[in-house]
Design a protein around this motif. Structure first.
Motif, mmCIF file in Angstrom:
data_model
loop_
_atom_site.group_PDB
_atom_site.id
_atom_site.type_symbol
_atom_site.label_atom_id
_atom_site.label_comp_id
_atom_site.label_asym_id
_atom_site.label_seq_id
_atom_site.Cartn_x
_atom_site.Cartn_y
_atom_site.Cartn_z
ATOM 1 N N THR A 254 1.312 -1.837 3.824
ATOM 2 C CA THR A 254 -0.099 -1.575 4.149
ATOM 3 C C THR A 254 -0.834 -0.975 2.957
ATOM 4 O O THR A 254 -1.964 -1.382 2.636
ATOM 5 C CB THR A 254 -0.209 -0.633 5.359
ATOM 6 N N MET A 255 -0.208 -0.008 2.280
ATOM 7 C CA MET A 255 -0.841 0.625 1.119
ATOM 8 C C MET A 255 -1.131 -0.384 0.017
ATOM 9 O O MET A 255 -2.246 -0.446 -0.517
ATOM 10 C CB MET A 255 0.058 1.743 0.570
ATOM 11 N N LEU A 256 -0.126 -1.187 -0.333
ATOM 12 C CA LEU A 256 -0.330 -2.154 -1.413
ATOM 13 C C LEU A 256 -1.283 -3.266 -1.002
ATOM 14 O O LEU A 256 -2.031 -3.797 -1.830
ATOM 15 C CB LEU A 256 1.010 -2.734 -1.859
ATOM 16 N N TYR A 257 -1.252 -3.631 0.261
ATOM 17 C CA TYR A 257 -2.186 -4.641 0.774
ATOM 18 C C TYR A 257 -3.622 -4.168 0.581
ATOM 19 O O TYR A 257 -4.481 -4.921 0.103
ATOM 20 C CB TYR A 257 -1.899 -4.894 2.253
ATOM 21 N N LEU A 258 -3.897 -2.917 0.916
ATOM 22 C CA LEU A 258 -5.250 -2.379 0.790
ATOM 23 C C LEU A 258 -5.670 -2.246 -0.674
ATOM 24 O O LEU A 258 -6.822 -2.522 -1.029
ATOM 25 C CB LEU A 258 -5.336 -1.022 1.496
ATOM 26 N N VAL A 259 -4.728 -1.833 -1.523
ATOM 27 C CA VAL A 259 -5.029 -1.731 -2.956
ATOM 28 C C VAL A 259 -5.317 -3.120 -3.530
ATOM 29 O O VAL A 259 -6.258 -3.297 -4.322
ATOM 30 C CB VAL A 259 -3.861 -1.063 -3.715
ATOM 31 N N GLY A 260 -4.505 -4.096 -3.153
ATOM 32 C CA GLY A 260 -4.732 -5.467 -3.622
ATOM 33 C C GLY A 260 -6.065 -6.004 -3.143
ATOM 34 O O GLY A 260 -6.789 -6.678 -3.895
ATOM 35 N N LEU A 261 -6.419 -5.704 -1.895
ATOM 36 C CA LEU A 261 -7.698 -6.154 -1.351
ATOM 37 C C LEU A 261 -8.865 -5.532 -2.124
ATOM 38 O O LEU A 261 -9.839 -6.213 -2.468
ATOM 39 C CB LEU A 261 -7.781 -5.781 0.136
ATOM 40 N N ALA A 262 -8.740 -4.235 -2.417
ATOM 41 C CA ALA A 262 -9.787 -3.557 -3.193
ATOM 42 C C ALA A 262 -9.896 -4.158 -4.592
ATOM 43 O O ALA A 262 -11.000 -4.341 -5.119
ATOM 44 C CB ALA A 262 -9.478 -2.062 -3.284
ATOM 45 N N ASP A 263 -8.759 -4.503 -5.178
ATOM 46 C CA ASP A 263 -8.765 -5.084 -6.518
ATOM 47 C C ASP A 263 -9.429 -6.456 -6.516
ATOM 48 O O ASP A 263 -10.193 -6.791 -7.427
ATOM 49 C CB ASP A 263 -7.330 -5.185 -7.042
ATOM 50 N N ASP A 264 -9.140 -7.254 -5.499
ATOM 51 C CA ASP A 264 -9.732 -8.592 -5.414
ATOM 52 C C ASP A 264 -11.233 -8.541 -5.152
ATOM 53 O O ASP A 264 -11.975 -9.432 -5.567
ATOM 54 C CB ASP A 264 -9.045 -9.409 -4.310
ATOM 55 N N LEU A 265 -11.691 -7.493 -4.442
ATOM 56 C CA LEU A 265 -13.104 -7.408 -4.079
ATOM 57 C C LEU A 265 -13.955 -6.701 -5.132
ATOM 58 O O LEU A 265 -15.030 -7.176 -5.488
ATOM 59 C CB LEU A 265 -13.252 -6.690 -2.731
ATOM 60 N N VAL A 266 -13.462 -5.560 -5.632
ATOM 61 C CA VAL A 266 -14.286 -4.767 -6.558
ATOM 62 C C VAL A 266 -13.572 -4.416 -7.856
ATOM 63 O O VAL A 266 -14.191 -3.938 -8.803
ATOM 64 C CB VAL A 266 -14.782 -3.465 -5.873
ATOM 65 N N GLY A 267 -12.245 -4.622 -7.911
ATOM 66 C CA GLY A 267 -11.490 -4.297 -9.117
ATOM 67 C C GLY A 267 -10.887 -2.897 -9.053
ATOM 68 O O GLY A 267 -11.565 -1.944 -8.646
ATOM 69 N N VAL A 268 -9.620 -2.790 -9.424
ATOM 70 C CA VAL A 268 -8.910 -1.514 -9.480
ATOM 71 C C VAL A 268 -8.171 -1.439 -10.819
ATOM 72 O O VAL A 268 -7.530 -2.408 -11.216
ATOM 73 C CB VAL A 268 -7.890 -1.375 -8.320
ATOM 74 N N LYS A 269 -8.264 -0.307 -11.512
ATOM 75 C CA LYS A 269 -7.589 -0.156 -12.803
ATOM 76 C C LYS A 269 -6.076 -0.221 -12.614
ATOM 77 O O LYS A 269 -5.549 0.244 -11.604
ATOM 78 C CB LYS A 269 -7.980 1.166 -13.452
ATOM 79 N N TYR A 270 -5.392 -0.808 -13.620
ATOM 80 C CA TYR A 270 -3.947 -1.016 -13.464
ATOM 81 C C TYR A 270 -3.193 0.305 -13.358
ATOM 82 O O TYR A 270 -2.135 0.374 -12.732
ATOM 83 C CB TYR A 270 -3.390 -1.892 -14.590
ATOM 84 N N ARG A 271 -3.716 1.390 -13.921
ATOM 85 C CA ARG A 271 -3.053 2.695 -13.802
ATOM 86 C C ARG A 271 -3.033 3.151 -12.343
ATOM 87 O O ARG A 271 -2.028 3.690 -11.868
ATOM 88 C CB ARG A 271 -3.754 3.739 -14.672
ATOM 89 N N ALA A 272 -4.146 2.935 -11.652
ATOM 90 C CA ALA A 272 -4.211 3.309 -10.230
ATOM 91 C C ALA A 272 -3.242 2.463 -9.414
ATOM 92 O O ALA A 272 -2.585 2.973 -8.489
ATOM 93 C CB ALA A 272 -5.637 3.117 -9.717
#
Length: 365
Positions: free
Chosen positions: A98-116
């Motif tokens: 669930t955690m990685l799914y949400l992080v991946g979703l945020a990355d696909d929609l708005v972008g997440v830095k690779y460190r995060a």
């Protein structure tokens, strides 16, 4: 018989649910212009939605829980009893997914830095360790067997982050990441069934159903007809954490349970190609003085296309190579030392890449 039927039902239900969900994701993506826009380092030439991985976690969890509810409704508590015996590890697995799914979703929609993303991956790995799923034995690799829990935990952290990113980075050609993951999921699901880890077999076959349906839209979909979709970070991270867990879980078995096959070799075999490729690519970037985490076009699929292969043929060749690596490692494991087998794998990979490099140079001349 109960578990055989359950796995088939889990797979088919997952295929059906993903088949219902993915077209809805496509509709949302096109209405809101949520596309993966082509650029100089990407192979595709049309705007394609990148949210296919949105279907994975919901479909996998829904299918697994639906199967539990359906069996209980029919008066059969076999699945529930198996699940209760693994409840701690399953609970942490669901939290990590669930955690990685949400992080991946945020990355696909708005972008997440690779460190995060790395921080979240480390937290997910820590969940596995807390649940008791971590590397406890090197099974003869590096001439080590049982290892201290602290050392095993540290190696587990590194390996989980490594595998997750290997799956993410190999996702560069239609059907490649999902094809390689599908082969690995089929392998892990079958092994769990044979070893009596039925709960994890259900999860593996549920994931396989979602990946197979996505593969269809990714490979055979048409961007102009709005039926093509990419996995995105959501899908790659979700599948990556699942494969990491399954590999570690398989390592917990001993040789006697798996016909004298080295457990570590068996767990790692389906992941050899993406893992070897990411090591080669990272080493190449560091040698050239580049940031190893910044994308380029030096992956194995780029090299195959550089010698004239189509994207479809590239995908097929690499999936076949992965299957061969898996089968040969398992067949040879009872007869060869794990270290020698690893050296042979590395030698085969190096020879393959040297041949590709020379073929590229010849074609350019």
């Amino acid at each position: 018989m109960f578990w055989s039927i359950s796995l088939v039902v889990a797979f088919l239900c997952s295929v059906i649910f993903a088949g219902v969900l993915i077209p809805q994701i496509l509709l949302i993506a096109f209405r809101n212009s949520l596309f993966d826009i082509p650029d100089e380092r990407k192979i595709h030439r049309a705007a394609v939605p990148r949210l296919g991985g949105m279907a994975f976690a919901p479909v996998i969890l829904f299918t697994s829980v639906l199967l539990l509810g359906a069996t209980l409704a029919m008066g059969n508590s076999t699945y529930l009893k198996e699940l209760l015996g693994e409840i701690q590890q399953v609970a942490f697995l669901i939290c990590a997914v669930t955690m990685l799914y949400l992080v991946g979703l945020a990355d696909d929609l708005v972008g997440v830095k690779y460190r995060a993303k790395f921080i979240v991956q480390i937290l997910c790995a820590a969940m596995f360790i807390i649940s008791g799923v971590y590397l406890q034995n090197f099974c003869g690799v590096a001439f080590c067997d049982e290892i201290h829990p602290i050392i095993g935990s540290l190696f587990t952290l590194v390996l989980i982050v490594f595998v997750i990113n290997a799956i993410n980075l190999i996702d560069g050609v239609d059907g490649l990441a999902s094809g390689l993951s599908g082969v690995a999921l089929l392998f892990y699901g079958t092994m769990f069934y044979m070893l009596g880890d039925y709960v994890y077999a259900v999860f593996a076959f549920s994931a396989l159903g979602a990946v197979v349906q996505f593969f269809y839209y990714n490979v055979f979909g048409n961007a102009e007809k709005q039926t093509k979709i990419f996995m995105g970070d959501t899908g790659a991270l979700t599948i990556g954490i699942l494969l990491s867990f399954f590999a570690l879980k398989l390592c917990s078995h001993n040789r006697a349970e798996i016909n004298d096959v080295n457990p570590l070799v068996m767990a790692a075999a389906p992941l050899i190609l993406p893992c070897f490729d990411v090591v080669r690519v990272f080493m190449g970037r560091i040698r050239r003085g580049n940031n190893p985490f910044l994308p380029d076009k030096t992956h194995i699929h780029h090299k195959l296309m550089a010698i004239g292969m189509s994207t479809r043929l590239t995908m097929i060749v690499l999936i076949v190579v992965s299957i061969l690596f898996t089968l040969l490692n398992i067949v040879m494991s009872p007869y060869l030392n794990a270290n020698l087998l690893l050296l042979l794998d590395i030698a085969a990979w190096v020879v393959f890449n040297i041949w590709l490099t020379k073929a590229i140079a010849k074609r350019q001349r």
